[in-house]
Design an enzyme around this catalytic site. Structure first.
Site, PDB file in Angstrom:
ATOM      1  N   SER A  53       0.845  -1.202   0.000  1.00  0.00           N
ATOM      2  CA  SER A  53       0.000   0.000   0.000  1.00  0.00           C
ATOM      3  C   SER A  53       0.877   1.248   0.000  1.00  0.00           C
ATOM      4  CB  SER A  53      -0.894   0.039   1.239  1.00  0.00           C
ATOM      5  OG  SER A  53      -1.729  -1.083   1.273  1.00  0.00           O
ATOM      6  N   LYS A  60       1.323   6.988  -6.576  1.00  0.00           N
ATOM      7  CA  LYS A  60       0.161   7.851  -6.849  1.00  0.00           C
ATOM      8  C   LYS A  60       0.496   9.304  -6.549  1.00  0.00           C
ATOM      9  CE  LYS A  60      -2.947   5.886  -4.345  1.00  0.00           C
ATOM     10  NZ  LYS A  60      -4.105   5.324  -3.674  1.00  0.00           N
ATOM     11  N   GLN A 104      -7.679   1.555   0.910  1.00  0.00           N
ATOM     12  CA  GLN A 104      -6.558   0.696   0.531  1.00  0.00           C
ATOM     13  C   GLN A 104      -6.686  -0.675   1.203  1.00  0.00           C
ATOM     14  OE1 GLN A 104      -3.979   2.647  -1.392  1.00  0.00           O
ATOM     15  NE2 GLN A 104      -3.670   0.547  -2.030  1.00  0.00           N
TER      16      GLN A 104
END
Ligand code: NAD
Length: 317
Positions: A53, A60, A104
């Site tokens: 994650s 991102k 997530q």
């Protein structure tokens, strides 16, 4: 394209992401500034800590700085209860300033991931996992589809790999990757076999694949001898061993046999991030279009044909 072309060709997710950013996302971002006068905002919720994650978040974050996307990350402690998380999501469902919500996974084991996915408002569900969105992609209707699955399809299309008529073997049957990938590729007229932890011996299935998608979460599960000559291999896995990121596929082992293959990192990850942004923009625009069915259809087509789009003013006005 013939399946066997000698040495493998790398499926370069970073190259795809760069082009998708320049040709699709940045032009589309102009619409948000000029027409909507508002930028789409993504809320990412993390409960506890997980290295995959964290790596996804980092990727991102870097990507969003180049775009018209506002992003906020909410880190909740691993002790957060399911009820507390549901309440947190509910507040975001009702917050007009948030256009997309992403929780997530994996979540701590005391929280049911299905319950959480189902609690996200379908119009903000950029992961495509709420019941309405699952219904849409299971019926091959264009809407919000899990970004990793879209990314796999986008990479295959970017490298002009023929899907129709091919035998695709998907290893892994999760709702977030395996199942939506299978549906997307069925829609492209592939014949799809799905494998999972009880598919034994696994190599009996994987050796039949023209296109193999690995979405398991077991480092280097797919090795030499498990694919046929000239197969195309897309590795979705993100695993960490001694701090090193590695996929489900032993890339070096398969280099001579595969005709196309994704590395990890630099393969499916960047494509997933592109498709997540595409989903966020689509979610925002679907909301703006409200009940204008013609515009809704136009938008779904526009984002659904991500390999050919580029006209930034399309579906506006
Ligand atoms: P999951 O744990 O929900 O599902 C794993 C699947 O693999 C299950 O269906 C299980 O039956 C199957 N499986 C487990 N062991 C197996 C074995 N030995 N042989 C065959 N099948 C086996 O995982 P997930 O959420 O689908 O994620 C899979 C992998 O993809 C993970 O490494 C995850 O980090 C990664 N991932 C990557 C991206 C990306 O953007 N690249 C996005 C999401 C997930």
């Amino acid at each position: 394209m013939s399946l066997k072309e000698g040495k493998s060709k790398k499926i370069d997710g970073r190259l795809f992401a760069q082009e998708y950013l320049e040709k699709v996302l940045i032009p589309r971002c102009k619409i948000f500034k000029e027409v909507y006068k508002k930028l789409p905002k993504l809320s990412t919720i993390l409960v506890g800590e997980n290295p995959a994650s964290e790596s996804y978040l980092k990727l991102k974050g870097k990507f969003f700085t180049k775009l018209c996307v506002k992003s906020e990350v909410f880190r909740l402690p691993k002790e957060t209860t399911e009820e507390e998380l549901l309440e947190f999501i509910n507040k975001q469902n009702n917050n007009d300033q948030i256009d997309g919500i992403l929780v997530q996974v994996p979540l701590p084991s005391h929280i049911n991931e299905d319950t959480i996915a189902e609690s996200i408002a379908p119009s903000k569900d950029v992961e495509g996992l709420s019941p309405g969105n699952v219904h849409s992609w299971a019926k091959s209707l264009p809407n919000l589809v899990p970004a990793t699955a879209l990314g796999v399809l986008a990479l295959l299309k970017y490298y002009k790999i023929t899907i129709e008529g091919k035998h695709v073997v998907v290893v892994g049957r999760s709702m977030i990757v395996g199942k939506p990938v299978a549906h997307l590729l069925l829609k492209e007229n592939a014949t799809v076999t799905m494998c999972h932890s009880k598919s034994k011996p696994l190599e009996e299935y994987t050796r039949q694949a023209d296109i193999l998608i690995a979405a398991v979460g077991r480092p280097h599960l797919i090795k030499k001898g498990m694919i046929k000559d000239g197969a195309i291999v897309v590795d979705v896995g993100i695993n960490f061993e001694d701090g090193k990121m590695m996929g489900d596929v032993d890339y070096d082992d398969l280099l001579e046999t595969a005709s196309y293959i994704t590395p990890v990192p630099g393969g499916s990850g960047p494509a997933t991030v592109c498709m997540l942004v595409s989903n966020l923009l689509l979610a925002f625009e679907l909301n703006q279009a409200k009940r204008n069915e013609e515009r809704l259809d136009c938008l779904r087509d526009y984002y659904g044909n991500y390999d050919t789009i580029g006209e930034s003013g399309f579906c506006i006005g």
